[in-house]
Scaffold this active site. Structure first.
Site: not given
Length: 401
Positions: A211-213
């Site tokens: 995923t990412n932030d």
């Protein structure tokens, strides 16, 4: 929707009066100017001084306390207000309003009010369900007043039931939706806006993912702003923690493919599509059905490309106004201009997520808007809600009517 509105809050005598203090504070926080009037019974629970300090205005309690010689106070307050909110509204006051009785400052001012009236009942469940109260509600609705549904929960009498004063945050949201429906013209009235939010998750196994932030805060701010412009908003989100703006339809997804499918279902009907989500470019080529256990060997993860949703929409769009986001750490303008052309978007909103006050998981943002054959528009650092409002304001000047 409440910014700049003049709101008269009429407080009547029930235990929920203490919650009306928070309601006044929240109305002011979203930009309303608030003045308060109280019944004598209400002052037994909270003093007028409390509301005077919160509203920064004199609190009206006595019909005959005429402080300004050139004004009749209850008529002046009625004429001044853009909206009348009765909160809490007791069964007694509801009955008086339904029958046109004006025997105190509150009921007399309400008799003279031509602005929309928003009523928040709070009372014991048996009083709420009394046949007379039900008739009074019907009468008030027939007169064009709005009655908010009370909450169910623990009552002052010590048992569960319906009749609780809703949380002030919920009341403010409901008031805003009520005002939107009352407006005869809003720029996005009867138009659908589809917005994506959050970072997609690509499963490796049942407990791990790529995923990412992205928190989704920018997308949720855009949904809030589009709703206030009158749009029918569909929010396609991966977030499990952010609160959905009142009146916005939420579609929960996790993966890029799920997001793509959800957008496809809404795309044809959309006037504006805003890809604010941070979509994973890649996913594992295989998802294990059990947790992968640690071993002494190194593990190689093979990734395959996800569908480029923005580019796909750009190739399919007709009259839709397509907005993409570019979260970069360097060469922001170069990458944003390239994305604008390659994805056939109408607008790219770019930001440098390496800055401490912009990008992922922040409450503030600073962005630059890129459009074909237009000079970039820089939006300096401010709240994401303010940024969202400015993005839509620019879009409205450029999209087809």
């Amino acid at each position: 929707m409440l910014k700049g509105k003049k709101v008269a809050v009429y407080v009547t005598g029930g235990i929920a009066v203490y919650k009306a203090c928070d309601l006044v504070r929240r109305l002011i926080k979203v930009g309303a100017t608030v003045r308060v009037a109280m019944t004598e019974s209400a002052t037994e629970f909270v003093t007028p001084l409390t509301f005077q300090i919160l509203s920064k205005h004199h609190v009206y309690t006595d019909t005959f306390d005429e402080r300004e010689g050139d004004k009749v106070s209850h008529i002046h307050l009625a004429d001044w207000s853009d909206l009348a909110v009765i909160a809490p509204a007791t069964a007694n006051t509801i009955a008086k309003i339904a029958y046109g009785i004006g025997d105190n400052f509150v009921t007399t001012a309400l008799l003279a009010t031509t602005a929309p009236v928003f009523i928040v009942p709070a009372m014991n469940e048996h009083m709420l369900n009394n046949a007379a109260t039900i008739r009074n509600f019907q009468s008030l609705e027939n007169d064009g007043h709005f009655i908010m549904e009370p909450d169910t929960g623990f009552l002052a009498e010590g048992y569960e039931g319906k009749g609780r004063f809703p949380e002030p945050e919920k009341i403010v949201e409901t008031i805003q939706e009520f005002l939107i429906k009352k407006e005869t013209y809003l720029p996005l009235k009867n138009k659908k806006v589809v917005i994506t939010a959050g970072g997609t998750k690509e499963r490796i196994d049942p407990v791990r993912y790529i995923t990412n932030d992205s928190s989704g805060k920018m997308g949720y701010s855009l949904a809030h702003a589009a709703r206030d412009l009158g749009a029918e908003v569909c929010l396609i989100s991966t977030s499990k923690t952010l609160k959905t703006p009142y009146g916005v339809a939420l579609v929960s997804v996790e993966t890029a493919e799920q997001m793509h499918q959800a957008i496809n279902a809404e795309f044809k009907e959309a006037a504006i599509v805003i890809m604010a989500a941070a979509v994973s470019d890649y996913r594992p080529d295989h998802v294990a059905n059990k947790k992968i256990k640690k071993s002494e060997q190194e593990m190689t993860l093979t990734l395959v490309k996800n569908t480029d949703i923005l580019a796909t929409l750009g190739s399919q769009k007709n009259d839709q106004f397509l907005i993409g986001f570019a979260a970069e750490t360097h060469n922001v303008e170069e990458y944003a201009q390239g994305k604008l052309k390659k994805k056939n978007a109408d607008m790219i909103v770019a930001n440098d997520v390496s800055k401490p006050y912009a990008g992922f998981n922040k409450d503030t943002n600073e962005v630059t808007i890129f459009m074909k054959d237009e000079q970039p528009i820089e939006l300096k650092v401010k709240s994401k809600q303010a940024i969202a409002e400015e993005i839509l304001a620019v879009a409205l000047t450029k999209m087809k009517k």
